[in-house]
Scaffold this motif. Structure first.
Motif, PDB file in Angstrom:
ATOM      1  N   LEU A 147      40.659 111.915   0.918  1.00 30.28           N
ATOM      2  CA  LEU A 147      41.964 111.646   1.522  1.00 30.28           C
ATOM      3  C   LEU A 147      42.284 112.653   2.620  1.00 30.28           C
ATOM      4  CD1 LEU A 147      44.151 110.773  -1.616  1.00 30.28           C
ATOM      5  CD2 LEU A 147      43.464 109.222   0.230  1.00 30.28           C
ATOM      6  N   SER A 148      41.914 113.894   2.409  1.00 23.54           N
ATOM      7  CA  SER A 148      42.238 114.932   3.389  1.00 23.54           C
ATOM      8  C   SER A 148      41.413 114.791   4.660  1.00 23.54           C
ATOM      9  CB  SER A 148      42.020 116.308   2.762  1.00 23.54           C
ATOM     10  OG  SER A 148      42.912 116.505   1.681  1.00 23.54           O
ATOM     11  N   VAL A 149      40.129 114.476   4.518  1.00 23.18           N
ATOM     12  CA  VAL A 149      39.308 114.258   5.711  1.00 23.18           C
ATOM     13  C   VAL A 149      39.831 113.049   6.485  1.00 23.18           C
ATOM     14  CG1 VAL A 149      37.003 113.634   6.532  1.00 23.18           C
ATOM     15  CG2 VAL A 149      37.259 115.402   4.780  1.00 23.18           C
ATOM     16  N   LEU A 150      40.239 112.003   5.772  1.00 20.03           N
ATOM     17  CA  LEU A 150      40.817 110.833   6.436  1.00 20.03           C
ATOM     18  C   LEU A 150      42.127 111.185   7.135  1.00 20.03           C
ATOM     19  CD1 LEU A 150      40.169 108.027   3.771  1.00 20.03           C
ATOM     20  CD2 LEU A 150      39.050 108.287   6.003  1.00 20.03           C
ATOM     21  N   SER A 151      42.939 112.007   6.505  1.00 18.76           N
ATOM     22  CA  SER A 151      44.210 112.427   7.117  1.00 18.76           C
ATOM     23  C   SER A 151      43.957 113.235   8.379  1.00 18.76           C
ATOM     24  CB  SER A 151      45.030 113.248   6.117  1.00 18.76           C
ATOM     25  OG  SER A 151      45.345 112.493   4.969  1.00 18.76           O
ATOM     26  N   ALA A 152      43.018 114.183   8.292  1.00 18.27           N
ATOM     27  CA  ALA A 152      42.680 114.975   9.471  1.00 18.27           C
ATOM     28  C   ALA A 152      42.134 114.087  10.585  1.00 18.27           C
ATOM     29  CB  ALA A 152      41.654 116.045   9.093  1.00 18.27           C
ATOM     30  N   ALA A 153      41.327 113.098  10.215  1.00 17.38           N
ATOM     31  CA  ALA A 153      40.771 112.182  11.213  1.00 17.38           C
ATOM     32  C   ALA A 153      41.872 111.332  11.853  1.00 17.38           C
ATOM     33  CB  ALA A 153      39.721 111.289  10.559  1.00 17.38           C
ATOM     34  N   ALA A 154      42.871 110.929  11.050  1.00 13.30           N
ATOM     35  CA  ALA A 154      43.961 110.121  11.597  1.00 13.30           C
ATOM     36  C   ALA A 154      44.717 110.881  12.678  1.00 13.30           C
ATOM     37  CB  ALA A 154      44.915 109.708  10.474  1.00 13.30           C
ATOM     38  N   VAL A 155      44.900 112.182  12.463  1.00  9.92           N
ATOM     39  CA  VAL A 155      45.577 112.998  13.470  1.00  9.92           C
ATOM     40  C   VAL A 155      44.660 113.239  14.662  1.00  9.92           C
ATOM     41  CG1 VAL A 155      46.569 115.273  13.927  1.00  9.92           C
ATOM     42  CG2 VAL A 155      47.100 114.096  11.792  1.00  9.92           C
ATOM     43  N   ARG A 156      43.407 113.580  14.374  1.00 10.37           N
ATOM     44  CA  ARG A 156      42.479 113.953  15.446  1.00 10.37           C
ATOM     45  C   ARG A 156      42.121 112.786  16.354  1.00 10.37           C
ATOM     46  NH1 ARG A 156      37.675 118.130  14.897  1.00 10.37           N
ATOM     47  NH2 ARG A 156      37.031 118.174  17.073  1.00 10.37           N
ATOM     48  N   PHE A 157      41.912 111.615  15.776  1.00 10.95           N
ATOM     49  CA  PHE A 157      41.448 110.483  16.565  1.00 10.95           C
ATOM     50  C   PHE A 157      42.535 109.447  16.837  1.00 10.95           C
ATOM     51  CE2 PHE A 157      37.751 111.966  14.041  1.00 10.95           C
ATOM     52  CZ  PHE A 157      37.037 112.525  15.094  1.00 10.95           C
ATOM     53  N   GLY A 158      43.701 109.635  16.235  1.00 11.08           N
ATOM     54  CA  GLY A 158      44.776 108.683  16.441  1.00 11.08           C
ATOM     55  C   GLY A 158      46.001 109.305  17.052  1.00 11.08           C
ATOM     56  N   ALA A 159      46.747 110.050  16.261  1.00  9.99           N
ATOM     57  CA  ALA A 159      48.027 110.573  16.711  1.00  9.99           C
ATOM     58  C   ALA A 159      47.896 111.596  17.829  1.00  9.99           C
ATOM     59  CB  ALA A 159      48.775 111.199  15.517  1.00  9.99           C
ATOM     60  N   TRP A 160      46.795 112.369  17.826  1.00 14.83           N
ATOM     61  CA  TRP A 160      46.722 113.468  18.800  1.00 14.83           C
ATOM     62  C   TRP A 160      45.283 113.630  19.291  1.00 14.83           C
ATOM     63  CZ3 TRP A 160      50.044 118.438  17.926  1.00 14.83           C
ATOM     64  CH2 TRP A 160      50.140 119.138  19.118  1.00 14.83           C
ATOM     65  N   CYS A 161      44.793 112.655  19.974  1.00 14.74           N
ATOM     66  CA  CYS A 161      43.410 112.710  20.458  1.00 14.74           C
ATOM     67  C   CYS A 161      43.413 113.072  21.936  1.00 14.74           C
ATOM     68  CB  CYS A 161      42.692 111.386  20.225  1.00 14.74           C
ATOM     69  SG  CYS A 161      40.910 111.491  20.530  1.00 14.74           S
ATOM     70  N   TYR A 162      43.723 114.340  22.238  1.00 10.57           N
ATOM     71  CA  TYR A 162      43.771 114.740  23.637  1.00 10.57           C
ATOM     72  C   TYR A 162      42.382 114.751  24.280  1.00 10.57           C
ATOM     73  CZ  TYR A 162      42.765 119.364  21.567  1.00 10.57           C
ATOM     74  OH  TYR A 162      42.240 120.407  20.847  1.00 10.57           O
ATOM     75  N   GLU A 163      41.316 114.715  23.471  1.00 10.94           N
ATOM     76  CA  GLU A 163      39.965 114.704  24.047  1.00 10.94           C
ATOM     77  C   GLU A 163      39.671 113.423  24.820  1.00 10.94           C
ATOM     78  OE1 GLU A 163      39.460 117.218  20.274  1.00 10.94           O
ATOM     79  OE2 GLU A 163      40.509 115.413  20.848  1.00 10.94           O
ATOM     80  N   ARG A 164      40.411 112.359  24.550  1.00  9.58           N
ATOM     81  CA  ARG A 164      40.148 111.120  25.294  1.00  9.58           C
ATOM     82  C   ARG A 164      40.509 111.298  26.763  1.00  9.58           C
ATOM     83  NH1 ARG A 164      42.110 108.097  20.598  1.00  9.58           N
ATOM     84  NH2 ARG A 164      40.322 107.136  19.586  1.00  9.58           N
ATOM     85  N   ARG A 165      41.446 112.219  27.044  1.00  9.27           N
ATOM     86  CA  ARG A 165      41.829 112.475  28.429  1.00  9.27           C
ATOM     87  C   ARG A 165      40.942 113.547  29.052  1.00  9.27           C
ATOM     88  NH1 ARG A 165      46.623 112.146  25.660  1.00  9.27           N
ATOM     89  NH2 ARG A 165      46.905 114.402  25.634  1.00  9.27           N
ATOM     90  N   THR A 166      40.699 114.600  28.302  1.00  8.03           N
ATOM     91  CA  THR A 166      39.845 115.688  28.788  1.00  8.03           C
ATOM     92  C   THR A 166      38.839 116.023  27.708  1.00  8.03           C
ATOM     93  OG1 THR A 166      41.706 116.576  30.048  1.00  8.03           O
ATOM     94  CG2 THR A 166      39.808 118.016  29.734  1.00  8.03           C
ATOM     95  N   PRO A 167      37.658 115.428  27.737  1.00  6.39           N
ATOM     96  CA  PRO A 167      36.672 115.690  26.690  1.00  6.39           C
ATOM     97  C   PRO A 167      36.351 117.176  26.602  1.00  6.39           C
ATOM     98  CG  PRO A 167      35.998 113.851  28.070  1.00  6.39           C
ATOM     99  CD  PRO A 167      37.173 114.481  28.746  1.00  6.39           C
TER     100      PRO A 167
END
Length: 506
Positions: A147-167
Motif C-alpha cells: 500500500l505504501s509503495v502504491l501511495s508513493a507512486a500515486a504522488v510521484r507519477f500522478g499528483a506531483w510528477c514534475y519530471e514529465r516537464r523536466t526529466p
C-alpha cells in the motif's frame, strides 16, 4: 556548513520539490496504512518503504522510474520474509544479512535501477531487525509495504510528477571494468567484509541493536567509489549522528512519542533528509538520526542510554567500513576523481551545444536537462575530491589545487545556468559571435578532456568588450560564454600539474 546547505544552487527548485513531494508521499502512505487498520509496526514499515521508494528511485525517464518502483516489492518482500523467518536463528540470519549486503552493493553495476533495488532489499532486512518483525506479522507487513509503495507512486507519477516537464538526470553510474577491476565488484567484497566486522563487534556492544552498526557500514558505501570518499563519508556519518543525537536530547526525548508534535517533527525530518541529501551528508545524517529517535519515541523505547548506544554502534560501522576500504581491494582516488572531472567537462560541452542549438531556434534542444545532469556530475566530483579538501588533509598544495578545480567547475556551472536562462531569446540567434564563442568553448573542453595532456596550451579567451557599441540580444549569452571560456582556460593549470604533484595520487 550552514551556508553550503542553504545557499547551494537549486536549479528549478528541484531539491525543494523533491523534499516537499517526499513529505506528501510518505504522509499519504502512513495515512493509508492507518485507514487500513494497521498497527504502529505496519505504519512504520509502510512509511519507511514509501521513503525509500521516493528517495532511491532515480532512473532518467518517468517510464524507467515506474518500472523500478514496480520492482521494489518484488525484491523487498522475499527479503522481508527471510528476515522475519530467520529472526530467531542468529547464524542463518547473520549470513543472510551479509549476503543481502554484498548483493545490494554489487547490483550497482546495473546502474540506477540496480542501485535502487539493492538499497531497498538491504533496508527491508534492516527494517525487520529494527521492528523485531516476526513471521506472524508478515501478512500485515506485506500489505503495509504494498500500500505504501502504491501511495508513493500515486504522488510521484500522478499528483506531483514534475519530471514529465523536466526529466531528471540519472544518477551517474560508477566507472566500469571487469572482474576485480570493476569498482562495484570490489565494493561488494569490501561492504560484505566491513558489514561482517560491524555485525560481530556490534553484537558484542549490544545483542539488541547490533544492526545499527551494519546499517552504518552499508550507508557509508552508498554513493561512494574510492577509498578516500568512503573514509570521508564515514567521518561525516559519525559527525551527523553526534549532532543529531544532541538535537534529539533537546527535541525528541522531551516529547517522548507524543503523537501530534512527533508527527510534525517527523515531517520536518523527512523534508530535511530529502532537501539536504544532495549537498551535505552530515546534515542528511542529522535528520536521519532525529527521525530514528522520533520513531523510537513512538515505540516507547527512547532513552538517553539508547542514544549513546546508537553513537557507539555507528562508530563500529564506520570503523568496519574504514578497515575494509583501506586493506581489502582498495580503490584509489586518482582514477576516480579524474573520471568524474572528465565527465563533468564533457557535460559542460554538451550544455553549451544544447544552449547554442536553442539560441539558433531548434525547438527540440533541451539545455535544462543537461544542466540537471551537470549538477549531478558536479556533486560526484565534490564527493570524489572531498578527501583532498578535508580540513585534516596535511598536503596544503594539493588541497589548494583541488579547491581551485572545484571553484572553477562551480564557475562553469554558474555560467552555464546563466546561459541556459537566456537561451530562449529568439533574437539572440542572429548574432554570429555566439556561434564563434560556442566553438571556442567546445575546443577548450576538448583540450581538457581526452587527449588533453598532449594538446596545445589553451588559448586565452577573446575578452568581452568593456563597453559594447550597441546593446544586442546576444549580449547576455555572450557574457556567460566569455565567463565560461575564462574558467576553462584557468582550469588548464591545476588539471595539468606535473606528474610529481598531480591533483591526486592516492
Amino acid at each position: 556548513m550552514l551556508k553550503r546547505v542553504f545557499v547551494a544552487p537549486d536549479p528549478g527548485r528541484a531539491r525543494l520539490r523533491f523534499a516537499a513531494r517526499a513529505v506528501l508521499g510518505i504522509g499519504l502512505a502512513v495515512v493509508v496504512c492507518g485507514l487500513a487498520g494497521h498497527s504502529l509496526t505496519g505504519a512504520v514499515t509502510g512509511g519507511l518503504a514509501a521513503l525509500l521508494a521516493l528517495f532511491t528511485v532515480a532512473d532518467a525517464t518517468v517510464r524507467g522510474q515506474a518500472v523500478t518502483t514496480v520492482l521494489l516489492p518484488v525484491v523487498g518482500l522475499p527479503v522481508l520474509t527471510a528476515a522475519a523467518l530467520l529472526h530467531d536463528v542468529p547464524v542463518a540470519r547473520d549470513l543472510t544479512f551479509l549476503a543481502v549486503t554484498g548483493a545490494g552493493v554489487y547490483a550497482r553495476r546495473w546502474g540506477p535501477r540496480g542501485h535502487s533495488l539493492g538499497v531497498f532489499a538491504f533496508m527491508m532486512f534492516f527494517v525487520a531487525q529494527f521492528l523485531h518483525a516476526s513471521a506472524a506479522q508478515l501478512p500485515e507487513l506485506y500489505a503495509a509495504l504494498t500500500l505504501s509503495v502504491l501511495s508513493a507512486a500515486a504522488v510521484r507519477f500522478g499528483a506531483w510528477c514534475y519530471e514529465r516537464r523536466t526529466p531528471p538526470a540519472a544518477v551517474p553510474a560508477p566507472p566500469g571494468g571487469s572482474g576485480l577491476a570493476r569498482v562495484t565488484t570490489r565494493q561488494a567484497v569490501q561492504a560484505t567484509a566491513g558489514a561482517g566486522f560491524a555485525l560481530v563487534v556490534g553484537q558484542l556492544v549490544s545483542g539488541q541493536r547490533w544492526y545499527w552498526a551494519v546499517g552504518a557500514t552499508w550507508w557509508i558505501f552508498v554513493n561512494t567509489t574510492s577509498r578516500g570518499e568512503t573514509l570521508v563519508r564515514g567521518f561525516r556519518r559519525v559527525l551527523g549522528t553526534v549532532i543529531g543525537i544532541g538535537l534529539g536530547v533537546v527535541v525528541a526525548v522531551p516529547i517522548a512519542g507524543t503523537p501530534v508534535p512527533t508527527a510534525v517533527l517527523v515531517a520536518v525530518s523527512v523534508f530535511g533528509i530529502f532537501y539536504t541529501a544532495a549537498v551535505s551528508y552530515t546534515w542528511m545524517m542529522l535528520w536521519v538520526t532525529l527521525l530514528a529517535e522520533l520513531l523510537y519515541g513512538l515505540l516507547g523505547v527512547l532513552t538517553p542510554g539508547l542514544l549513546a548506544l546508537r553513537l557507539a554502534e555507528t562508530g563500529v560501522g564506520a570503523l568496519g567500513a574504514a578497515l575494509a576500504v583501506l586493506f581489502l581491494l582498495p580503490v584509489t582516488t586518482h582514477a576516480i576523481t579524474d573520471a568524474w572531472i572528465q565527465r563533468a567537462l564533457r557535460c559542460v560541452h554538451a550544455c553549451t551545444a544544447e544552449a547554442a542549438a536553442r539560441l539558433a531556434g531548434h525547438p527540440t534542444a533541451d539545455p535544462a536537462r543537461r544542466v540537471a545532469e551537470l549538477e549531478q556530475l558536479l556533486g560526484r566530483v565534490r564527493l570524489a575530491v572531498a578527501p583532498l579538501v578535508h580540513p585534516l588533509n596535511p598536503v596544503l598544495a594539493r588541497k589548494a589545487r583541488a579547491r581551485r578545480v572545484l571553484d572553477l567547475l562551480d564557475t562553469c556551472a554558474r555560467e552555464i545556468r546563466g546561459l541556459v536562462a537566456v537561451a530562449t531569446d529568439p533574437e539572440a540567434s542572429h548574432d554570429a559571435r555566439l556561434a564563434a564563442a560556442c566553438r571556442r568553448v567546445e575546443a577548450a573542453v576538448e583540450a581538457l578532456t581526452d587527449g588533453g595532456a598532449t594538446a596545445e596550451p589553451l588559448a586565452a579567451p577573446v575578452p568581452a568588450p568593456r563597453t559594447a557599441p550597441e546593446p544586442s540580444p546576444a549580449h547576455g549569452p555572450l557574457a556567460h560564454l566569455h565567463g565560461l571560456e575564462r574558467a576553462l582556460a584557468d582550469l588548464a593549470h591545476p588539471l595539468r600539474a606535473p606528474a610529481g604533484s598531480s591533483l591526486v595520487d592516492a
